[in-house]
Design a protein around this motif. Structure first.
Motif, PDB file in Angstrom:
ATOM      1  N   CYS A  18       0.834  -1.215   0.000  1.00  0.00           N
ATOM      2  CA  CYS A  18       0.000   0.000   0.000  1.00  0.00           C
ATOM      3  C   CYS A  18       0.859   1.251   0.000  1.00  0.00           C
ATOM      4  N   LEU A  19       1.937   1.231   0.791  1.00  0.00           N
ATOM      5  CA  LEU A  19       2.824   2.388   0.847  1.00  0.00           C
ATOM      6  C   LEU A  19       3.504   2.612  -0.490  1.00  0.00           C
ATOM      7  N   LEU A  20       3.895   1.494  -1.148  1.00  0.00           N
ATOM      8  CA  LEU A  20       4.513   1.625  -2.460  1.00  0.00           C
ATOM      9  C   LEU A  20       3.526   2.188  -3.472  1.00  0.00           C
ATOM     10  N   ALA A  21       2.272   1.682  -3.405  1.00  0.00           N
ATOM     11  CA  ALA A  21       1.235   2.178  -4.317  1.00  0.00           C
ATOM     12  C   ALA A  21       0.976   3.659  -4.088  1.00  0.00           C
ATOM     13  N   SER A  26       1.567   9.436  -5.499  1.00  0.00           N
ATOM     14  CA  SER A  26       1.978  10.786  -5.107  1.00  0.00           C
ATOM     15  C   SER A  26       3.002  11.382  -6.058  1.00  0.00           C
ATOM     16  N   GLN A  27       3.577  10.580  -6.940  1.00  0.00           N
ATOM     17  CA  GLN A  27       4.614  11.063  -7.855  1.00  0.00           C
ATOM     18  C   GLN A  27       4.107  11.156  -9.287  1.00  0.00           C
ATOM     19  N   ILE A  28       2.794  11.245  -9.422  1.00  0.00           N
ATOM     20  CA  ILE A  28       2.187  11.414 -10.743  1.00  0.00           C
ATOM     21  C   ILE A  28       1.761  12.870 -10.889  1.00  0.00           C
ATOM     22  N   THR A  29       2.078  13.462 -12.020  1.00  0.00           N
ATOM     23  CA  THR A  29       1.686  14.837 -12.291  1.00  0.00           C
ATOM     24  C   THR A  29       1.203  14.922 -13.733  1.00  0.00           C
ATOM     25  N   THR A  45      -8.929   2.879  -4.595  1.00  0.00           N
ATOM     26  CA  THR A  45      -8.410   4.237  -4.745  1.00  0.00           C
ATOM     27  C   THR A  45      -8.233   4.534  -6.222  1.00  0.00           C
ATOM     28  N   VAL A  46      -8.378   5.790  -6.572  1.00  0.00           N
ATOM     29  CA  VAL A  46      -8.150   6.216  -7.944  1.00  0.00           C
ATOM     30  C   VAL A  46      -7.785   7.696  -7.922  1.00  0.00           C
ATOM     31  N   THR A  47      -6.882   8.084  -8.813  1.00  0.00           N
ATOM     32  CA  THR A  47      -6.533   9.493  -8.996  1.00  0.00           C
ATOM     33  C   THR A  47      -7.256  10.001 -10.227  1.00  0.00           C
ATOM     34  N   GLN A  59      -0.225  15.627 -21.096  1.00  0.00           N
ATOM     35  CA  GLN A  59       0.433  14.395 -20.665  1.00  0.00           C
ATOM     36  C   GLN A  59       0.218  14.168 -19.179  1.00  0.00           C
ATOM     37  N   ILE A  60       0.132  12.878 -18.833  1.00  0.00           N
ATOM     38  CA  ILE A  60       0.204  12.446 -17.443  1.00  0.00           C
ATOM     39  C   ILE A  60       1.542  11.747 -17.277  1.00  0.00           C
ATOM     40  N   SER A  61       2.305  12.145 -16.252  1.00  0.00           N
ATOM     41  CA  SER A  61       3.676  11.656 -16.133  1.00  0.00           C
ATOM     42  C   SER A  61       3.972  11.147 -14.733  1.00  0.00           C
ATOM     43  N   PHE A  62       4.812  10.115 -14.682  1.00  0.00           N
ATOM     44  CA  PHE A  62       5.363   9.634 -13.414  1.00  0.00           C
ATOM     45  C   PHE A  62       6.721  10.303 -13.225  1.00  0.00           C
ATOM     46  N   THR A  63       6.926  10.991 -12.095  1.00  0.00           N
ATOM     47  CA  THR A  63       8.134  11.793 -11.886  1.00  0.00           C
ATOM     48  C   THR A  63       9.119  11.137 -10.932  1.00  0.00           C
TER      49      THR A  63
END
Length: 378
Positions: A18-21, A26-29, A45-47, A59-63
């Motif tokens: 869960c913490l990893l998820a 939290s690192q998606i922008t 959960t969903v963003t 764009q949706i990006s993982f940072t």
């Protein structure tokens, strides 16, 4: 003992997952104008990313740090649609982002596809029931901002719209125009408000996301509403007497409780032109004294007693009534039994103190019965 250790180990692994998820989430922008909502329903959960007009530059990006990236659609976990940290999204689509085997869930909305379409807004056609409150009827096509969890459960972002109109507010000395608003969460089709005290139009605009997305929302205005609610704020102006030797003389203070005679001007301060008719009534106890139909009136209270001044304002539909009390005290006179007019500054004047004196005459005789002085001003 081994079972407990196994359960504990399982819980630790689940917590770690869960913490990893959450770390991935939290690192998606994203790029461009957008709003983000992290939604949760039970263990789902969903963003949610809401964009203003998705283009080829959106764009949706993982940072964060990662080695292997895979993007999937909710509907197909067997075929990756991208192995890059960024993705060009589509409206109303759910995505699964997998970073080094860890997943997070994303739903995309393009706001321009959910703009409201207004059909009508206005007061319910029921004037006889609009003396206190009225219903504002709303007719609009408001597309729901629906998103989905990976499990298939649906959620919906609330859409708040603002209904605006004008009324009157008493500021302590006069009526002043007041801009009034009410927030409506769609798909409500009617709201109840305090009846406006002046003719007005009703308008609707929104929703709450528009300004944050840089969208200028449409303001939709209905036809003019003809007010029927009537109200007044009864005020008084009391004629002040300035004689130094009068006890308990009237002033402008409230409540009115002074010695007679009291000359009072009553001001109705009704919400004209909605108010059309006036009816004043004055009672002394239960005894009816007078009735008048002027907008304002003046009356002199000459007798001691407790009076009720009642005003009813109305039009062909509504009415409003309120009253105030006026208390006048008994007549009284206080005269000194000696004075020494010798100029030494002590008791040089013969001055009568009084309450509620309408007419006054005073005679001074010397010890031999001869009239020395007569006057009729106390």
């Amino acid at each position: 003992m081994n079972l407990k250790l196994c359960t504990l180990k399982k819980n630790i692994i689940l917590l770690s997952f869960c913490l990893l998820a959450f770390g991935i989430q939290s690192q998606i922008t994203a790029t461009g104008k957008y709003l983000r909502f992290d939604e949760k329903a039970g263990s789902d959960t969903v963003t949610v990313f809401m964009f203003n007009n998705i283009t080829i530059d959106t764009q949706i990006s993982f940072t964060g740090n990662g080695t292997v990236f895979n993007w999937y659609k909710y509907s197909d976990l067997n075929n990756s649609i991208s192995n890059q940290p960024s993705l060009l999204p589509d409206d109303a689509t759910g995505y699964v982002l997998e970073v080094d085997g860890k997943r997070t869930y994303i739903w995309v909305l393009d706001y321009k596809n959910y703009l409201p379409v207004y059909n009508s807004i206005g007061a319910e056609n029921n004037p006889s029931n609009q003396c206190e409150n009225l219903n504002v009827l709303l007719n609009a096509n408001i597309p729901p901002l629906t998103y989905k969890y990976f499990s298939g459960t649906s959620g919906q972002l609330p859409r708040d719209f603002t209904v605006a109109y004008k009324t009157l507010k008493w500021d302590g000395s006069a009526w002043a125009n007041q801009d009034t608003t009410a927030v409506v969460t769609m798909p409500i089709t009617q709201i109840s408000i305090s009846a406006p005290l002046k003719n007005t139009t009703f308008s609707i605009t929104g929703d709450q996301y528009a300004a944050d997305l840089g969208v200028t929302p449409e303001i939709f205005t209905g036809p003019e509403y003809s007010a029927v609610a009537v109200k007044f704020h009864l005020t008084t102006a009391v004629t002040t007497r300035t004689e130094k030797n009068e006890d308990m003389r009237p002033s402008t203070a409230q409540p009115i409780n002074y010695s007679a005679p009291i000359d009072v001007q009553f001001l109705s301060n009704a919400n004209e032109p909605v108010t059309q008719f006036y009816k004043w009534e004055i009672f002394k106890g239960t005894e009816f004294i007078i009735s008048r139909t002027d907008k304002d009136q003046r009356f002199t209270f000459t007798d001691a007693g407790v009076y009720k001044v009642r005003l009813k304002v109305s039009n062909s539909t509504c009415s409003y009534t309120d009253s105030i009390e006026v208390t006048t005290t008994l007549s009284a006179i206080y005269a000194p039994n000696v004075f020494t007019p010798n100029g030494d500054g002590n008791n040089d004047e013969f001055r009568v103190a009084y309450k509620s004196i309408i007419s006054f005459d005073c005679w001074v005789f010397n010890r031999w019965g001869r009239l020395v002085y007569h006057w009729n001003d106390p």
